[in-house]
Every structure is written in C-alpha cells, then in structure tokens.
Design a protein around this motif. Sequence first.
Motif, PDB file in Angstrom:
ATOM      1  N   LEU A 186       0.831  -1.206   0.000  1.00  0.00           N
ATOM      2  CA  LEU A 186       0.000   0.000   0.000  1.00  0.00           C
ATOM      3  C   LEU A 186       0.864   1.253   0.000  1.00  0.00           C
ATOM      4  O   LEU A 186       0.512   2.263  -0.622  1.00  0.00           O
ATOM      5  N   ALA A 187       2.002   1.197   0.697  1.00  0.00           N
ATOM      6  CA  ALA A 187       2.897   2.356   0.729  1.00  0.00           C
ATOM      7  C   ALA A 187       3.411   2.688  -0.674  1.00  0.00           C
ATOM      8  O   ALA A 187       3.556   3.861  -1.035  1.00  0.00           O
ATOM      9  N   LEU A 188       3.660   1.671  -1.484  1.00  0.00           N
ATOM     10  CA  LEU A 188       4.110   1.900  -2.855  1.00  0.00           C
ATOM     11  C   LEU A 188       2.980   2.465  -3.710  1.00  0.00           C
ATOM     12  O   LEU A 188       3.202   3.316  -4.573  1.00  0.00           O
ATOM     13  N   MET A 189       1.752   1.990  -3.459  1.00  0.00           N
ATOM     14  CA  MET A 189       0.610   2.439  -4.262  1.00  0.00           C
ATOM     15  C   MET A 189       0.218   3.882  -3.956  1.00  0.00           C
ATOM     16  O   MET A 189      -0.040   4.680  -4.862  1.00  0.00           O
ATOM     17  N   PHE A 190       0.183   4.232  -2.663  1.00  0.00           N
ATOM     18  CA  PHE A 190      -0.372   5.536  -2.277  1.00  0.00           C
ATOM     19  C   PHE A 190       0.695   6.598  -2.012  1.00  0.00           C
ATOM     20  O   PHE A 190       0.373   7.777  -1.910  1.00  0.00           O
ATOM     21  N   ASP A 191       1.946   6.177  -1.811  1.00  0.00           N
ATOM     22  CA  ASP A 191       3.081   7.106  -1.750  1.00  0.00           C
ATOM     23  C   ASP A 191       2.831   8.291  -0.814  1.00  0.00           C
ATOM     24  O   ASP A 191       2.879   9.461  -1.204  1.00  0.00           O
ATOM     25  N   GLY A 192       2.548   7.985   0.456  1.00  0.00           N
ATOM     26  CA  GLY A 192       2.420   9.023   1.474  1.00  0.00           C
ATOM     27  C   GLY A 192       1.048   9.639   1.613  1.00  0.00           C
ATOM     28  O   GLY A 192       0.824  10.459   2.508  1.00  0.00           O
ATOM     29  N   ARG A 193       0.101   9.271   0.746  1.00  0.00           N
ATOM     30  CA  ARG A 193      -1.247   9.842   0.828  1.00  0.00           C
ATOM     31  C   ARG A 193      -2.037   9.229   1.974  1.00  0.00           C
ATOM     32  O   ARG A 193      -1.761   8.113   2.421  1.00  0.00           O
ATOM     33  N   ALA A 194      -3.037   9.987   2.432  1.00  0.00           N
ATOM     34  CA  ALA A 194      -3.962   9.441   3.430  1.00  0.00           C
ATOM     35  C   ALA A 194      -4.866   8.416   2.743  1.00  0.00           C
ATOM     36  O   ALA A 194      -5.290   8.613   1.594  1.00  0.00           O
ATOM     37  N   VAL A 195      -5.151   7.326   3.456  1.00  0.00           N
ATOM     38  CA  VAL A 195      -5.931   6.228   2.882  1.00  0.00           C
ATOM     39  C   VAL A 195      -7.108   5.929   3.799  1.00  0.00           C
ATOM     40  O   VAL A 195      -6.932   5.751   5.007  1.00  0.00           O
ATOM     41  N   ASN A 196      -8.315   5.867   3.232  1.00  0.00           N
ATOM     42  CA  ASN A 196      -9.489   5.474   4.004  1.00  0.00           C
ATOM     43  C   ASN A 196     -10.008   4.127   3.511  1.00  0.00           C
ATOM     44  O   ASN A 196      -9.437   3.535   2.582  1.00  0.00           O
ATOM     45  N   ALA A 197     -11.085   3.651   4.115  1.00  0.00           N
ATOM     46  CA  ALA A 197     -11.614   2.334   3.757  1.00  0.00           C
ATOM     47  C   ALA A 197     -12.056   2.288   2.301  1.00  0.00           C
ATOM     48  O   ALA A 197     -11.921   1.256   1.626  1.00  0.00           O
ATOM     49  N   GLY A 198     -12.598   3.392   1.793  1.00  0.00           N
ATOM     50  CA  GLY A 198     -13.013   3.437   0.403  1.00  0.00           C
ATOM     51  C   GLY A 198     -11.840   3.276  -0.551  1.00  0.00           C
ATOM     52  O   GLY A 198     -11.929   2.562  -1.554  1.00  0.00           O
ATOM     53  N   ASP A 199     -10.713   3.941  -0.224  1.00  0.00           N
ATOM     54  CA  ASP A 199      -9.509   3.797  -1.048  1.00  0.00           C
ATOM     55  C   ASP A 199      -9.037   2.352  -1.057  1.00  0.00           C
ATOM     56  O   ASP A 199      -8.643   1.811  -2.091  1.00  0.00           O
ATOM     57  N   LEU A 200      -9.099   1.728   0.128  1.00  0.00           N
ATOM     58  CA  LEU A 200      -8.643   0.345   0.244  1.00  0.00           C
ATOM     59  C   LEU A 200      -9.554  -0.594  -0.539  1.00  0.00           C
ATOM     60  O   LEU A 200      -9.082  -1.516  -1.210  1.00  0.00           O
ATOM     61  N   ALA A 201     -10.848  -0.347  -0.479  1.00  0.00           N
ATOM     62  CA  ALA A 201     -11.796  -1.183  -1.215  1.00  0.00           C
ATOM     63  C   ALA A 201     -11.567  -1.068  -2.716  1.00  0.00           C
ATOM     64  O   ALA A 201     -11.716  -2.047  -3.456  1.00  0.00           O
ATOM     65  N   ALA A 202     -11.190   0.131  -3.178  1.00  0.00           N
ATOM     66  CA  ALA A 202     -10.946   0.320  -4.601  1.00  0.00           C
ATOM     67  C   ALA A 202      -9.741  -0.477  -5.071  1.00  0.00           C
ATOM     68  O   ALA A 202      -9.686  -0.935  -6.220  1.00  0.00           O
ATOM     69  N   VAL A 203      -8.771  -0.670  -4.179  1.00  0.00           N
ATOM     70  CA  VAL A 203      -7.560  -1.416  -4.528  1.00  0.00           C
ATOM     71  C   VAL A 203      -7.769  -2.916  -4.345  1.00  0.00           C
ATOM     72  O   VAL A 203      -7.445  -3.718  -5.225  1.00  0.00           O
TER      73      VAL A 203
END
Length: 298
Positions: A186-203
């Motif tokens: 996830l750190a490689l995918m989001f590169d420091g961005r804030a991540v919520n449950a919706g972001d995680l579900a999309a991935v």
Amino acid sequence: FSDVVRKDFTSLYLLHGSETFIMEEMASQIVSAVVPADLRAFNLATAHGGGMDVDAFIATASSFPFLSEYRVLVLRELEKLRGSWSKLVSYCENPAPGSIVIFLYSPFDEWGMKMRPARDFKALEAAVKKRGKAIPFERLSDEELALWVRQKGKKLGVDLDAGAADALIRSVGGNLFELRNEIEKLALMFDGRAVNAGDLAAVIGSYRLDALYDLVDRIRPGEGARTIPMLQRIIRTGAERPSAILYHLTRHFLALLRIKAGIGGQGWVPDSVRSKVSVFTMREFIVWLENLRRAERV
C-alpha cells in the motif's frame, strides 16, 4: 523499544511469548543499534535451539568483540533446545560484559499447540531477570492490532485511517508478518497519501473486504449447503488467504464461546449475536475450534 532508542542496553534479553513478529523486530533493532553493519561478520552470531552447539555458543559469547564495544548473539527457537540448559543458566548468572545475548522463546510449536515449558526454563528466566531483562510479547488485542497497523503504516509511508486499518485486518487477518507485507504494498501504491476504507476497497475490491463477514454471518448448524459454496468461491477467487479465513473463524467462535460460557459479552449484546450463540451447543463450539486448529496445522 524506547531503551534501544536511548541505547540503554543490558547483557541479557529473554524475549518470550506468542507474538514472534514483534520479538524478531525487537532483536533486529538491538542488532542494528549495537553492531555496525561493516562489523557484523565479526560481532554478530545467530543460532537456533534445535541441534545447536551450546558450548560453542557460550565460547563465542565469552570472547571479546572485534573493534567494537559489544558483540551480539541471537538464539532463536530456544524452546527447541534439548539438554544443556544448565550451561546457559550458568552463563546468564555471570554474563560477559562485552556481549549482548538475546534469547527468543515461543511457548507454541509449529502447529500452534502450547508446549510444556522446559524443566530449566524458569531457572534461565530467573537468571536473566537478575542480570538483564525478560520481556513478554503476548498476542495483540483487537485495539492494539489496529493501532499497530496505523503506526506501521506511518513508518512505511502510508497514512491509514481507522476505517482503513480495520478493513485491512478484516482482509488479511491478525498475522503481523502478512499485515506488514500488505502495508508495504500500500505504501508503494499511495506514496504518502492518506488512505481510508473506500480507497482500500478500490484497490483490494469490496468483495474481498466483505466476503469473510458474509461467510461468518451465514454459518449456522445444518447450513453447510449454503456456506460451503461461499467458502469455495472465496478460495477459488483468491479473495482471502486461508490464514485470514482461519483467523476470522477462530476469533468468531472464541467470542461466541465466551458468551455461551458466561465469561464474555457483559453488558449489551446485539440480538444478532445472541441468536448465533443460542443455535450452537457447547459441544459444537468445541468441535468447530478443534477442526479449525487441525486445519491450521495443515
């Protein structure tokens, strides 16, 4: 861990308990803080309890470090040591000032069965406590696990909110090694961005996040015709790892068993949970948990 940051070291560490990931993390941080990388070939020794040469281990621990203040010795799987405990106890009673010895001891075997402590373990523990530190590492509670996920995420460069941490645990389970691997991705995918449950579900996919909860919710005596195809679909599609399935089912049945036995669920308990407790007999709970234990061994 704060002692390591302050470089407040002692000659002996006994790291013991069921949370082996954090034990290994602790040992790794001590090694990194004490032994320069270019001198580890000379001042770092590792061994495993099964089949180790105790005399050689003690001889190394008793020798002087090379161009360094300390040498570090790490003895993993202390629980597998057969015989020669008395020699280790004797060393711990008078450890060499230039060596730091780290023992890692887990009370569980590779099948997850709790083992009877070795006869001399208590003597070793007592000797370590006099001259060093014996630190227990027990399984994290649900709250501690969620906090660990968020803290580990920040260290690895991804800011997971509470919902994302919960969703990740639901998907992966409570194994810290597997959670760390997923957080690194996830750190490689989001590169420091804030991540919520919706972001995680999309991935990950909403099906993967919810599949296990749907499975657990439908489990009832005599409902195999409905639940087995769902389980097969989860495994076939790769929606969940087998380890995550076992983790969530075991946690589910242990929670229900505690309520059934009258040692859990104090205060308000949702009707949906009470209905699950009522349809299972005590014997059915035991059978479920025993079968889950056997499945984990496979």
